[in-house]
Design a protein around this motif. Structure first.
Motif, PDB file in Angstrom:
ATOM      1  N   CYS A 106       0.833  -1.197   0.000  1.00  0.00           N
ATOM      2  CA  CYS A 106       0.000   0.000   0.000  1.00  0.00           C
ATOM      3  C   CYS A 106       0.869   1.249   0.000  1.00  0.00           C
ATOM      4  O   CYS A 106       1.881   1.325   0.710  1.00  0.00           O
ATOM      5  CB  CYS A 106      -0.907  -0.007   1.228  1.00  0.00           C
ATOM      6  SG  CYS A 106      -2.008   1.416   1.320  1.00  0.00           S
ATOM      7  N   THR A 107       0.472   2.225  -0.764  1.00  0.00           N
ATOM      8  CA  THR A 107       1.255   3.461  -0.880  1.00  0.00           C
ATOM      9  C   THR A 107       0.952   4.443   0.243  1.00  0.00           C
ATOM     10  O   THR A 107       1.569   5.497   0.300  1.00  0.00           O
ATOM     11  CB  THR A 107       1.003   4.130  -2.242  1.00  0.00           C
ATOM     12  OG1 THR A 107      -0.402   4.381  -2.372  1.00  0.00           O
ATOM     13  CG2 THR A 107       1.501   3.263  -3.373  1.00  0.00           C
ATOM     14  N   HIS A 108       0.042   4.098   1.136  1.00  0.00           N
ATOM     15  CA  HIS A 108      -0.236   4.993   2.271  1.00  0.00           C
ATOM     16  C   HIS A 108       0.846   4.858   3.330  1.00  0.00           C
ATOM     17  O   HIS A 108       1.598   5.791   3.575  1.00  0.00           O
ATOM     18  CB  HIS A 108      -1.621   4.706   2.859  1.00  0.00           C
ATOM     19  CG  HIS A 108      -1.882   5.465   4.116  1.00  0.00           C
ATOM     20  ND1 HIS A 108      -2.246   4.870   5.295  1.00  0.00           N
ATOM     21  CD2 HIS A 108      -1.815   6.798   4.372  1.00  0.00           C
ATOM     22  CE1 HIS A 108      -2.393   5.791   6.235  1.00  0.00           C
ATOM     23  NE2 HIS A 108      -2.140   6.977   5.695  1.00  0.00           N
ATOM     24  N   LEU A 120      -0.585  -5.742   0.769  1.00  0.00           N
ATOM     25  CA  LEU A 120      -1.889  -6.213   0.329  1.00  0.00           C
ATOM     26  C   LEU A 120      -1.807  -7.733   0.386  1.00  0.00           C
ATOM     27  O   LEU A 120      -0.932  -8.332  -0.213  1.00  0.00           O
ATOM     28  CB  LEU A 120      -2.192  -5.749  -1.099  1.00  0.00           C
ATOM     29  CG  LEU A 120      -2.106  -4.242  -1.338  1.00  0.00           C
ATOM     30  CD1 LEU A 120      -2.300  -3.926  -2.806  1.00  0.00           C
ATOM     31  CD2 LEU A 120      -3.125  -3.506  -0.484  1.00  0.00           C
ATOM     32  N   ASN A 179      -7.581  -4.311  -1.739  1.00  0.00           N
ATOM     33  CA  ASN A 179      -7.854  -3.702  -0.440  1.00  0.00           C
ATOM     34  C   ASN A 179      -6.642  -3.735   0.466  1.00  0.00           C
ATOM     35  O   ASN A 179      -5.908  -4.716   0.502  1.00  0.00           O
ATOM     36  CB  ASN A 179      -8.997  -4.453   0.253  1.00  0.00           C
ATOM     37  CG  ASN A 179     -10.235  -4.481  -0.590  1.00  0.00           C
ATOM     38  OD1 ASN A 179     -10.709  -3.450  -1.037  1.00  0.00           O
ATOM     39  ND2 ASN A 179     -10.751  -5.671  -0.832  1.00  0.00           N
ATOM     40  N   CYS A 180      -6.456  -2.669   1.223  1.00  0.00           N
ATOM     41  CA  CYS A 180      -5.403  -2.637   2.234  1.00  0.00           C
ATOM     42  C   CYS A 180      -6.035  -2.920   3.591  1.00  0.00           C
ATOM     43  O   CYS A 180      -7.014  -2.272   3.966  1.00  0.00           O
ATOM     44  CB  CYS A 180      -4.698  -1.292   2.252  1.00  0.00           C
ATOM     45  SG  CYS A 180      -3.444  -1.225   3.550  1.00  0.00           S
ATOM     46  N   SER A 240      -7.563   1.710   2.560  1.00  0.00           N
ATOM     47  CA  SER A 240      -7.399   2.181   1.177  1.00  0.00           C
ATOM     48  C   SER A 240      -7.838   1.097   0.206  1.00  0.00           C
ATOM     49  O   SER A 240      -7.710  -0.098   0.483  1.00  0.00           O
ATOM     50  CB  SER A 240      -5.940   2.544   0.896  1.00  0.00           C
ATOM     51  OG  SER A 240      -5.591   3.734   1.545  1.00  0.00           O
ATOM     52  N   GLN A 241      -8.350   1.543  -0.928  1.00  0.00           N
ATOM     53  CA  GLN A 241      -8.755   0.621  -1.972  1.00  0.00           C
ATOM     54  C   GLN A 241      -8.175   1.102  -3.292  1.00  0.00           C
ATOM     55  O   GLN A 241      -8.127   2.307  -3.569  1.00  0.00           O
ATOM     56  CB  GLN A 241     -10.282   0.545  -2.074  1.00  0.00           C
ATOM     57  CG  GLN A 241     -10.915  -0.050  -0.832  1.00  0.00           C
ATOM     58  CD  GLN A 241     -12.425  -0.109  -0.922  1.00  0.00           C
ATOM     59  OE1 GLN A 241     -13.070   0.841  -1.344  1.00  0.00           O
ATOM     60  NE2 GLN A 241     -12.981  -1.227  -0.504  1.00  0.00           N
ATOM     61  N   ALA A 245      -4.740   6.425   1.138  1.00  0.00           N
ATOM     62  CA  ALA A 245      -3.683   6.455   0.129  1.00  0.00           C
ATOM     63  C   ALA A 245      -4.051   7.461  -0.962  1.00  0.00           C
ATOM     64  O   ALA A 245      -5.236   7.608  -1.304  1.00  0.00           O
ATOM     65  CB  ALA A 245      -3.487   5.071  -0.481  1.00  0.00           C
ATOM     66  N   LEU A 297      -0.651   2.356  -6.899  1.00  0.00           N
ATOM     67  CA  LEU A 297       0.302   1.280  -6.637  1.00  0.00           C
ATOM     68  C   LEU A 297       1.441   1.339  -7.644  1.00  0.00           C
ATOM     69  O   LEU A 297       1.266   1.812  -8.773  1.00  0.00           O
ATOM     70  CB  LEU A 297      -0.398  -0.079  -6.732  1.00  0.00           C
ATOM     71  CG  LEU A 297      -1.499  -0.340  -5.699  1.00  0.00           C
ATOM     72  CD1 LEU A 297      -2.167  -1.686  -5.977  1.00  0.00           C
ATOM     73  CD2 LEU A 297      -0.939  -0.292  -4.285  1.00  0.00           C
TER      74      LEU A 297
END
Ligand code: FES
Length: 139
Positions: free
Chosen positions: A75-77, A82, A101-102, A107-108, A120, A124
């Motif tokens: 996840c980029t947050h 994932l 989904n994270c 985040s999706q 996020a 990705l």
């Protein structure tokens, strides 16, 4: 309220991708594995149309019949991996039909890696893939 100096926060953010905390389990998630060009990631038959599959540190998707894409399964947050999980809302993690989904903060991402729901804000990271015979391979 305790406040960190900006420099400390930035250094912490730079370290986060190495080992991020899964807020659901409290466990650190390992850094994603890398792919080598030519590495078989999955059989094309194992990637459902309109969905995807997490393979090691990579998530492979098939948004349309015969079109395969892949991304770093991170996840980029805040860097949670994932993971393959039960279908359901964002809190379940993993791949559900039409989205990734994270499990950490909800985040999706779409099957094209674009952010569908925050926190996020960055898509990705793509991984180059191609179909070779009956397999999706890196490269
Ligand atoms: Fe926060 Fe994924 S790490 S939403």
């Amino acid at each position: 309220m305790f406040a960190l100096p900006r420099r400390t926060v930035l250094i912490g953010a730079a370290v986060a991708p190495i080992a991020a905390c899964n807020t659901n389990t409290g466990e650190l998630t390992a850094a994603p594995t890398t792919t080598a060009p030519g590495q078989v990631l999955a059989a094309t038959a194992d990637i459902p149309v309109g969905s995807g599959k997490v393979v090691g540190g990579t998530v492979v998707t098939q948004p349309k019949p015969g079109v395969f894409e892949a991304f770093v399964a991170r996840c980029t947050h805040a860097g949670c991996k994932l993971t393959v999980g039960a279908a359901g809302p964002a809190t379940s993690g993993g791949v559900t039909d039409g989205m990734l989904n994270c499990p950490c903060h909800g985040s999706q991402f779409g099957l094209d890696g674009e952010v569908l729901r925050g926190p996020a804000v960055t898509p990705l990271t793509p991984v180059a893939v191609k179909v070779q015979g009956a397999d999706v391979v890196a490269g």
